[in-house]
Design an enzyme around this catalytic site. Structure first.
Site, PDB file in Angstrom:
ATOM      1  N   LYS A  27       0.854  -1.186   0.000  1.00  9.62           N
ATOM      2  CA  LYS A  27       0.000   0.000   0.000  1.00  9.62           C
ATOM      3  C   LYS A  27       0.894   1.241   0.000  1.00  9.62           C
ATOM      4  CE  LYS A  27      -4.143   1.873   2.188  1.00  9.62           C
ATOM      5  NZ  LYS A  27      -5.213   1.670   3.202  1.00  9.62           N
ATOM      6  N   GLU A  40     -19.148  -5.189  10.773  1.00  8.07           N
ATOM      7  CA  GLU A  40     -20.012  -4.351  11.595  1.00  8.07           C
ATOM      8  C   GLU A  40     -21.098  -5.138  12.312  1.00  8.07           C
ATOM      9  OE1 GLU A  40     -17.970  -1.798   8.641  1.00  8.07           O
ATOM     10  OE2 GLU A  40     -19.095  -3.677   8.493  1.00  8.07           O
ATOM     11  N   ARG A  50     -24.923  -1.780   7.991  1.00  4.18           N
ATOM     12  CA  ARG A  50     -24.629  -3.193   7.760  1.00  4.18           C
ATOM     13  C   ARG A  50     -24.888  -4.044   8.995  1.00  4.18           C
ATOM     14  NH1 ARG A  50     -20.175  -3.546   3.782  1.00  4.18           N
ATOM     15  NH2 ARG A  50     -18.963  -4.768   5.247  1.00  4.18           N
TER      16      ARG A  50
END
Length: 632
Positions: free
Chosen positions: A289, A375, A403
């Site tokens: 990343k 979640e 969610r």
């Protein structure tokens, strides 16, 4: 900063132009893409590190596959900036995340190359599988290829697991690209991440295996009907030889990798080799990343969305606000409270720094839990803790908490458990746009029996609400607050209890009654003060609580017999305005009501100020409504 020289990139108006280049030219394209991203994003902020890490993958995908006929489905979409640049949007890239400009995420309304809306994690495999099955049923010729690109953090989400479990049983030739950079926004957590970090598979073995399978098919020794048996046999053989069980092949998904996701030539070769294979396959890439920009490689978490920065030095240019960020008020306050209350625990879903739950984690690591992009699990996990006497504070962005809705009802509210939902990024979030606006939470939480819903107008009120939640727990409580800075730098005052369901009068008046909630109360106060300068005296209350409503305030307003205006930064359907209208109707009282809030439509991206004006909830629009209402 001098304009970046991108001679090859300038010739690419679509992926068809990219495919005219030789494989040897692709590394140069990758280098130019990275230089262009740095030049653009240093002054026009967006998501940075994810796209930098996915450059070679993006180039290889568009080089090998016939997009947009072949489908690429991005997960979340943080990494899709190189994709946008290669698909005809380079000349408009300076409009990224600006009102009327390019979206910061894949958006099918923007381009046919953006095959599906992406903004929340873990949906790409399900979407791509649906597209692949549709292609098979439609009998397109040539056979349409479908690729799902998912990160290692997203693949830990429940929806991704459900799709993986179903992939081998569906009639699809789905290719899943696992972009494994050991990151989401913060460092990944969980056993799956550890598994991905250590998994190994022989390149020679995979090459021999699928070439042998092709030969046996060509010689009619095996058929597609026997493919599942052969796959299971090969998986067992590999496990025996390597002393390692592959979780994907255990689900009957062909696995390839891991391979270097920054080796463009190797990527092209592998993608070509496995492109036409039948059945679900997974290609595991190892990437970095922030690749290509040293500061981002060293600190990918803070470079996920760094804001403006000096491209030469990597120094970030901080924007100045009048007060601290609401998330920091939460983080510092909950840590302060936890020092005196050992029952307090913190839970977040892959966003410790984004919610400032990292403050509590630094002070009390054993009482702070990052469950990853899960979640629903976060909510039920909190329910289990609360059942055993703890006081969980669950910090999740408003749009992501959607969610976990079933779990809020089933695993918390039905039992009346004292779980406090700290709903960050409530209201209009600005440049992240339609997938991230937190405009539905008041409407979707209000119908739940026993749920208390609060919204502080400022930092001090927020501290008092957090204090009340842990000192006087009364069942499930939601405290919603916006993204960004508050307005009061002097916010660290002694904390005191707020009685649930009580509001506060901010201004007296006799012409109009204004009822506001959350930070909209401060916008309304600005409008009320401007109206007074024009000779119109309007009364204003900060309701503070959507549920329960302060009925004493509503009775006082009813007795005034004046027009009423409600102001909120949530959807106009089901929020404060709806609640006020329902109360007046239930009590058979006349009401002249004007509701201001987010209209019944999805709102695109722009600055928060622009979007408030667009929705008619900025101070100027509220003032205009007060003037018009007072004249009726």
């Amino acid at each position: 900063m001098a304009k970046t020289d991108t001679p090859l990139l300038d010739t690419i108006k679509s992926p068809a132009d990219l495919r005219k280049l030789s494989v040897e030219q692709l590394p140069q394209v990758c280098g130019e893409l990275r230089s262009f991203l740095i030049e653009q994003l240093c002054d026009n902020p967006g998501h940075f590190a994810s796209g930098m890490g996915a450059v070679e993958l993006t180039v290889a995908l568009h080089y090998v596959f016939d997009t947009p006929y072949d489908r690429i489905v991005w997960d979340v979409g943080h990494q899709a900036y190189p994709h946008k640049i290669l698909t005809g949007r380079k000349d408009r890239f300076d409009t990224l995340r600006k009102m009327g400009g390019l979206s910061g995420f894949p958006n099918p309304a923007e381009s046919p190359y953006d095959t599906f809306t992406a903004g929340h994690a873990s949906n790409s495999i399900s979407v791509a599988m649906g597209m692949s099955v549709a292609a098979a049923l439609g009998k397109e010729s040539p056979q349409r290829q479908v690729v799902a690109v998912i990160g290692d953090a997203s693949i830990a989400g429940g929806l991704a697991f459900e799709a993986l479990n179903n992939a081998a049983n569906a009639n699809s030739n789905l290719l899943i690209i696992l972009n494994d950079n050991d990151m989401s926004i913060d460092r990944n957590t969980g056993s799956l991440n550890s598994y991905l970090a250590h998994i190994t598979t022989s390149k020679a073995y995979n090459t021999l295996r699928y070439r042998t399978y092709r030969l046996l098919r060509k010689l009619h020794i095996v058929s597609e009907r026997h493919r599942g048996f052969i796959l299971r046999f090969n998986n067992s053989l590999k496990s025996l030889l390597s002393h390692e069980q592959n979780i994907f092949e255990g689900l009957n998904i062909r696995y390839f990798g891991p391979i270097d996701g920054h080796d463009t030539a190797r990527l092209v070769t592998v993608l070509r080799d496995i492109k036409d294979m039948k059945g679900p396959r997974l290609l595991h890439l190892r990437t970095v990343k922030g690749k290509g920009y040293e500061p981002a490689e060293k600190d990918p978490a803070s470079w996920h969305a760094p804001g403006r920065f000096n491209p030469s030095t990597g120094q970030k240019i901080k924007s100045q606000g009048k007060g601290p960020k609401f998330q920091d008020v939460f983080g510092k306050t909950i840590t302060e409270l936890a020092a005196d209350n050992e029952r307090i625990v913190g839970i977040t879903a892959a966003m410790p720094s984004g919610t400032s739950m990292s403050e509590l984690a630094a002070a009390y690591p054993k009482r702070t839990f990052d469950v990853g992009i899960s979640e629903g699990h976060a909510v039920t996990f909190a329910g289990g803790m609360a059942k055993e006497g703890l006081l969980p504070f669950v910090a999740i962005y408003s749009s992501f908490l959607q969610r976990g809705y079933d779990q809020i009802i089933h695993d918390v509210a039905i039992q009346g458990l004292p779980v406090t939902f700290c709903i960050d990024r409530a209201g209009l979030v600005g440049e992240d746009g339609v997938t991230h606006h937190g405009i539905f939470d008041m409407a979707y939480l209000r119908p739940i029996p026993g749920m208390t819903i609060a919204a502080p107008r400022d930092e001090r009120t927020m501290r008092n609400m957090l204090y009340t939640a842990q000192a006087y727990p009364e069942g499930p409580l939601a405290i919603r607050y916006p993204r960004g800075n508050g307005r009061n730098p002097d916010w660290r005052t002694p904390m005191e209890r707020i009685i649930h369901g009580t509001g506060e009068k901010l201004a007296s008046g006799s012409k109009v009654a204004v009822l506001a909630i959350g930070t909209s109360a401060l916008d309304a106060l600005e409008a009320v003060e401007a109206a007074r300068e024009r000779g119109i005296d309007a009364a204003l209350w900060d309701m503070r609580y959507l549920k329960p409503l302060d009925t004493a305030i509503l009775k006082e307003v009813a007795a005034m017999g004046v027009p009423v205006i409600t102001v909120e930064d949530g959807t106009i359907n089901g929020g404060l305005g709806s609640a006020v209208a329902e109360w007046f109707a239930d009590n058979n009282l006349p009401l002249n009501l004007t509701r201001l809030g987010i209209p019944d439509s999805f709102v695109d991206h722009g600055t928060v100020a622009q979007l408030k004006k667009f929705c008619g909830i900025d101070p100027e629009s509220i003032l205009h409504t007060i003037i018009n209402t007072a004249g009726k």
